[in-house]
Design a protein around this motif. Structure first.
Motif, short mmCIF file in Angstrom:
data_model
loop_
_atom_site.label_atom_id
_atom_site.label_comp_id
_atom_site.label_asym_id
_atom_site.label_seq_id
_atom_site.Cartn_x
_atom_site.Cartn_y
_atom_site.Cartn_z
N GLN A 1 49.63 33.53 51.86
CA GLN A 1 50.70 32.62 52.37
C GLN A 1 51.90 32.87 51.46
OE1 GLN A 1 48.97 28.73 51.77
NE2 GLN A 1 48.44 28.50 53.92
N MET A 2 51.80 34.05 50.72
CA MET A 2 52.96 34.53 50.11
C MET A 2 54.01 35.30 50.71
SD MET A 2 53.10 36.37 46.43
CE MET A 2 52.43 34.91 45.34
N GLY A 3 55.43 35.03 50.65
CA GLY A 3 56.16 35.43 51.25
C GLY A 3 57.21 36.11 50.45
N TYR B 1 48.83 32.72 42.53
CA TYR B 1 47.63 33.39 42.69
C TYR B 1 46.93 32.82 44.19
CZ TYR B 1 47.98 36.76 39.17
OH TYR B 1 48.31 38.03 38.05
N GLN B 2 47.04 31.66 44.21
CA GLN B 2 46.50 30.86 45.36
C GLN B 2 47.06 31.25 46.70
OE1 GLN B 2 46.29 26.60 45.03
NE2 GLN B 2 45.18 26.40 47.05
N GLN C 1 57.71 40.58 45.92
CA GLN C 1 56.79 39.66 45.38
C GLN C 1 55.20 39.99 45.88
OE1 GLN C 1 57.35 35.04 44.31
NE2 GLN C 1 56.87 35.24 46.50
N THR C 2 55.02 40.27 47.15
CA THR C 2 53.63 40.41 47.71
C THR C 2 52.92 41.75 46.91
OG1 THR C 2 54.47 41.13 49.71
CG2 THR C 2 53.78 39.20 49.71
#
Ligand SMILES: *Cc1c(COP(=O)(O)O)cnc(C)c1O
Length: 456
Positions: free
Chosen positions: A435-437, A428-429, A368-369
């Motif tokens: 903070q995306m894992g 997107y935030q 994902q990132t």
């Protein structure tokens, strides 16, 4: 190669537009395995399938032999509102990457629903209307399919009832309001309107729902009223057939300027945009006329092609739709919550599965990132803010273009940009806030889920 300058965006003229969908099954020597009736566990008959889908769609679902199926005039007219979709040369992205590769993308986000799903929504709504039905029911998770179906039903004056997973209903009020603006009846699921909804609410008070539960509610609502049918936005053969419009237009645009694609890339949830994009190209491969590298891109959190098994499984958690032989993680597999809702599906269309099984297609997973990093890079130079789902294809297109930079090869890369991400700003935030894992299921998790696939 011709010396005609290639425009930034290639649009087809009216007389160049496809007038028939292409059914790749007709050219497949190894046909997808037959659909199985969940009631009898035998290959499904047209009669039984016509209770689930409209008759014309049931015929399309079972048709493995007709290569071209004419698109009815009313659907062609509807397509005119947002088609042709442009095939865009990503000059700025190429420059930014410093690659000798030529990158093209087919942009399907040019309509209010923001994705390719409208291509099949209008067809499914059209055949429902033709059959004299009052309306259709469906579920929606992230909301793209519900939005597309609402638009199609509004155009044809057909009733549209959408069961929207409660957490999305609450977290994505904008998509909900788009659907309501188009006249759809949107119900948070689990609701108190259906037996299954009441049961789940009683059993799990305060639950925010799941896709499986929303499907069960939509199916129950349709089966309680003979004037309604339940419709699905991906996975089924009929949906891939309708989505072949993407590949047909892409091929016509490439042929118009004598461009030969080397690599064709699509993101894969249930496989409908990918299957539609690659169909005409896979057809050429199957007939021995050309060769391409076809790449399916799936999220590392939901890796059905790359880590699933090729077995019969249920398409829907409600176990109403026919079973398909497909690459699957098991119909009970609950992918970790990710920001690409449209790719969180446990199985892969049986056509895509068979093409992959026969070695006509490759598959890759991406995290994902890295997908959002590619989305941001693309948005900065190409102007379009892509949907998280589409950005999976962008990631691999960039990776392939960077390989060309190393080797100096001038490959032509085509990828499907399935939609825009304006309703995905929460995702997107998270990315912007760091903070995306990334979540990758364990082998054990997948094995446990696969152990529950039906045995017969
Ligand atoms: C639904 C969706 C997908 C994935 O669905 P497929 O059936 O695999 O094509 C991809 N991109 C967008 C924007 C979607 O809405």
């Amino acid at each position: 190669m011709s010396n005609k300058p290639i425009p930034y965006k290639i649009y087809l003229e009216e007389d160049e537009m496809p007038k028939a969908w292409y059914n790749v099954r007709a050219d497949m020597k190894n046909k997808p395995a037959p659909l199985i009736d969940p009631a009898t566990m035998e290959p499904i008959t047209l009669e039984a399938l016509s209770k689930v889908f409209c008759e014309e769609l049931a015929k399309q679902e079972l048709d493995d032999t007709t290569p071209y199926i004419p698109i009815p005039q009313e659907i062609l007219d509807f397509y005119k509102m947002y088609r042709p979709a442009p095939l865009v040369r990503a000059y700025c992205l190429e420059k930014k990457l410093g690659t000798p590769a030529k990158i093209y993308y087919k942009f399907e986000g040019n309509n209010t629903s923001g994705s390719h799903k409208l291509n099949s929504a209008i067809a499914q709504a059209y055949y429902a209307k033709q059959q004299g039905l009052k309306g259709v029911t469906t579920e929606t998770g992230a909301g793209q399919w519900g939005t597309a179906l609402s638009m199609a039903c509004a155009y044809l004056d057909l009733d549209c009832k959408v069961y929207m997973v409660k957490c999305s209903y609450e977290q994505k009020p904008f998509r909900r309001e788009v659907m309501r603006t188009y006249g759809a009846n949107v119900t948070p699921s689990p609701s108190m309107e259906t037996e299954v909804g009441r049961r789940i609410n009683a059993e799990f008070p305060g639950t925010t729902g799941s896709l499986g539960c929303a499907i069960s509610e939509a199916v129950e609502a349709a089966s309680n009223d003979p004037g309604y049918r339940y419709v699905l936005g991906s996975v089924m053969n009929q949906v891939l057939l309708h989505q072949s419009i993407i590949g047909l237009e892409t091929k016509a645009a490439l042929d118009k300027y004598d461009i030969k694609a080397d690599i064709i890339i699509g993101c894969a949830g249930g496989g409908s945009n990918l299957g539609g994009l690659v169909s005409p190209f896979a057809g050429e491969m199957l007939r021995g006329e050309a060769n391409y590298k076809l790449i399916a891109v799936e999220p590392a959190s939901c890796p059905s092609l790359t880590r699933g098994s090729y077995v019969y499984d249920y398409c829907d958690t409600g176990k109403i739709c026919p079973l398909q032989k497909m690459y699957t993680l098991g119909s009970g597999f609950i992918p970790a919550s990710s920001h690409a809702g449209g790719l969180r599906y446990h199985g892969m269309s049986s056509v895509v599965s068979q093409l992959y099984h026969d070695g006509l297609m490759e598959a890759r997973t991406v995290e994902q990132t890295s997908v959002f990093a590619a989305a941001q890079e693309f948005a900065k130079v190409e102007g379009i803010l892509p949907a998280p789902e589409s950005s999976h294809a962008i990631r691999v297109a960039i990776d392939e273009a960077l390989k060309c930079k190393e080797t100096g090869e001038e490959k032509t890369i085509v990828f499907g940009l399935t939609g825009t991400g304006y309703f995905d700003m929460y995702a997107y935030q998270r990315f912007n806030d760091g903070q995306m894992g990334d979540y990758i299921p364990s082998d054990e998790e997948i094995a446990t889920s696969l152990a529950k696939t039906p045995k017969f």
